[in-house]
Design a protein around this motif. Structure first.
Motif, mmCIF file in Angstrom:
data_model
loop_
_atom_site.group_PDB
_atom_site.id
_atom_site.type_symbol
_atom_site.label_atom_id
_atom_site.label_comp_id
_atom_site.label_asym_id
_atom_site.label_seq_id
_atom_site.Cartn_x
_atom_site.Cartn_y
_atom_site.Cartn_z
ATOM 1 N N VAL A 210 -24.251 22.989 -2.452
ATOM 2 C CA VAL A 210 -25.295 22.765 -3.445
ATOM 3 C C VAL A 210 -25.795 24.122 -3.920
ATOM 4 C CG1 VAL A 210 -27.584 21.783 -3.841
ATOM 5 C CG2 VAL A 210 -25.935 20.560 -2.412
ATOM 6 N N ASN A 211 -25.865 24.283 -5.222
ATOM 7 C CA ASN A 211 -26.340 25.516 -5.842
ATOM 8 C C ASN A 211 -27.851 25.613 -5.619
ATOM 9 O OD1 ASN A 211 -27.094 27.597 -7.542
ATOM 10 N ND2 ASN A 211 -25.812 26.904 -9.252
ATOM 11 N N ILE A 212 -28.277 26.571 -4.818
ATOM 12 C CA ILE A 212 -29.701 26.729 -4.488
ATOM 13 C C ILE A 212 -30.550 26.897 -5.741
ATOM 14 C CG2 ILE A 212 -31.377 28.250 -3.361
ATOM 15 C CD1 ILE A 212 -29.207 28.743 -1.203
ATOM 16 N N ALA A 213 -30.007 27.575 -6.748
ATOM 17 C CA ALA A 213 -30.766 27.803 -7.985
ATOM 18 C C ALA A 213 -31.062 26.509 -8.737
ATOM 19 C CB ALA A 213 -30.009 28.772 -8.889
ATOM 20 N N CYS A 214 -30.356 25.435 -8.426
ATOM 21 C CA CYS A 214 -30.573 24.148 -9.093
ATOM 22 C C CYS A 214 -31.545 23.252 -8.337
ATOM 23 C CB CYS A 214 -29.240 23.431 -9.272
ATOM 24 S SG CYS A 214 -28.162 24.242 -10.470
ATOM 25 N N LEU A 215 -32.020 23.695 -7.175
ATOM 26 C CA LEU A 215 -32.969 22.897 -6.403
ATOM 27 C C LEU A 215 -34.393 23.203 -6.831
ATOM 28 C CD1 LEU A 215 -31.423 23.188 -2.829
ATOM 29 C CD2 LEU A 215 -31.211 21.282 -4.456
ATOM 30 N N ASP A 216 -35.202 22.164 -6.933
ATOM 31 C CA ASP A 216 -36.600 22.317 -7.312
ATOM 32 C C ASP A 216 -37.453 22.562 -6.074
ATOM 33 O OD1 ASP A 216 -35.883 21.672 -9.956
ATOM 34 O OD2 ASP A 216 -36.117 19.521 -9.536
ATOM 35 N N GLY A 217 -38.439 23.427 -6.198
ATOM 36 C CA GLY A 217 -39.441 23.608 -5.158
ATOM 37 C C GLY A 217 -39.000 24.372 -3.928
ATOM 38 N N GLU B 168 -39.050 31.199 2.406
ATOM 39 C CA GLU B 168 -38.101 30.509 3.279
ATOM 40 C C GLU B 168 -36.665 30.864 2.902
ATOM 41 O OE1 GLU B 168 -37.021 25.962 4.740
ATOM 42 O OE2 GLU B 168 -38.549 26.249 3.203
ATOM 43 N N LEU B 169 -36.402 30.949 1.611
ATOM 44 C CA LEU B 169 -35.061 31.274 1.141
ATOM 45 C C LEU B 169 -34.636 32.678 1.560
ATOM 46 C CD1 LEU B 169 -32.554 30.517 -0.470
ATOM 47 C CD2 LEU B 169 -33.756 31.279 -2.537
ATOM 48 N N VAL B 170 -35.496 33.667 1.390
ATOM 49 C CA VAL B 170 -35.097 35.031 1.737
ATOM 50 C C VAL B 170 -35.001 35.237 3.250
ATOM 51 C CG1 VAL B 170 -35.903 36.041 -0.423
ATOM 52 C CG2 VAL B 170 -37.426 35.991 1.536
ATOM 53 N N ARG B 171 -35.628 34.378 4.028
ATOM 54 C CA ARG B 171 -35.480 34.443 5.494
ATOM 55 C C ARG B 171 -34.188 33.776 5.974
ATOM 56 N NH1 ARG B 171 -41.000 33.003 5.473
ATOM 57 N NH2 ARG B 171 -40.435 30.847 5.948
ATOM 58 N N ALA B 172 -33.617 32.938 5.151
ATOM 59 C CA ALA B 172 -32.426 32.188 5.552
ATOM 60 C C ALA B 172 -31.234 33.128 5.721
ATOM 61 C CB ALA B 172 -32.099 31.132 4.503
ATOM 62 N N PRO B 173 -30.473 32.937 6.781
ATOM 63 C CA PRO B 173 -29.273 33.762 6.945
ATOM 64 C C PRO B 173 -28.255 33.472 5.839
ATOM 65 C CG PRO B 173 -29.508 32.170 8.756
ATOM 66 C CD PRO B 173 -30.665 31.984 7.854
ATOM 67 N N MET C 269 -20.094 33.254 -11.397
ATOM 68 C CA MET C 269 -21.233 32.341 -11.519
ATOM 69 C C MET C 269 -22.429 32.785 -10.683
ATOM 70 S SD MET C 269 -20.198 29.970 -13.586
ATOM 71 C CE MET C 269 -21.316 28.629 -13.319
ATOM 72 N N ARG C 270 -22.221 33.780 -9.800
ATOM 73 C CA ARG C 270 -23.261 34.240 -8.873
ATOM 74 C C ARG C 270 -23.796 33.083 -8.037
ATOM 75 N NH1 ARG C 270 -21.246 38.541 -9.761
ATOM 76 N NH2 ARG C 270 -22.296 40.377 -10.534
ATOM 77 N N LEU C 271 -22.867 32.260 -7.543
ATOM 78 C CA LEU C 271 -23.251 31.081 -6.769
ATOM 79 C C LEU C 271 -23.839 31.479 -5.420
ATOM 80 C CD1 LEU C 271 -23.293 27.985 -6.426
ATOM 81 C CD2 LEU C 271 -21.032 28.196 -5.379
ATOM 82 N N TRP C 272 -24.997 30.961 -5.137
ATOM 83 C CA TRP C 272 -25.631 31.049 -3.820
ATOM 84 C C TRP C 272 -25.829 29.605 -3.406
ATOM 85 C CZ3 TRP C 272 -30.889 33.961 -2.756
ATOM 86 C CH2 TRP C 272 -31.080 34.063 -1.374
#
Length: 135
Positions: A97-104, A109-114, A37-40
Motif C-alpha cells: 500500500v502506497n503510504i502517500a495515499c493513506l489518509d491521517g 509515527e511514520l518517520v519512526r517506522a523502520p 514513482m518514489r514509492l514508499w
C-alpha cells in the motif's frame, strides 16, 4: 500498533482501506518503476486490505517482475497499491500500500517506522541496495 486507514488515489475514484502497523516496518525498492514513482509502501496481507471503490477505474501494469501487479487509477494516474503474487520474497500473496495515499497518517509515527530497502533493480529482493539515498 495496528490501525485501520482509509485512502485513495488523487481524484478519489479508487478508495481503499487497510489494517496497517507502521511500527512493523515500511519499504522502499530501487527497481526502475518504484524509483521513478518514489514509492514508499507498507506490506499488508490480503485479509487486511480492502478495495472499497473504483475497481473499474484500475489499470494493471505489469513490469519486468511477473508477480507484481501495479494498479494505477486510469483517471489521475496515481498508484494507491500493488498486489504481489507468489513466489516473490515471502512465498505468499501480499499487498504493498502506497503510504502517500493513506489518509491521517501521523508523520511522527511514520518517520519512526523502520524502513527496509529492497534491491529490485538487480532482482535480489533479500538484499539492501548499495545506494539508497535517492529512495
Amino acid at each position: 500498533m495496528l490501525k485501520t486507514y482509509s485512502g485513495s488515489c488523487h481524484c478519489g475514484a479508487v478508495r481503499i482501506e487497510a489494517d496497517v502497523d507502521l511500527s512493523a516496518g515500511t519499504g522502499k525498492c530501487n527497481c526502475t518503476l518504484c524509483t521513478k514513482m518514489r514509492l514508499w509502501s507498507v506490506e499488508v496481507t490480503p485479509s487486511a486490505f480492502r478495495l472499497l471503490a473504483g475497481e473499474a477505474e484500475l489499470t494493471d501494469y505489469r513490469g519486468r517482475n511477473p508477480v507484481a501487479h501495479h494498479f494505477f487509477c486510469r483517471q489521475c494516474g496515481v498508484r494507491p497499491f500493488e498486489r504481489i503474487e507468489m513466489p516473490n520474497m515471502t512465498g505468499h500473496t501480499y499487498y504493498n500500500v502506497n503510504i502517500a495515499c493513506l489518509d491521517g497518517v501521523d508523520i511522527d509515527e511514520l518517520v519512526r517506522a523502520p524502513v527496509t530497502y529492497f534491491d529490485g533493480l538487480n532482482d535480489d529482493w533479500g538484499s539492501t541496495p548499495a545506494e539508497i539515498r535517492h529512495l
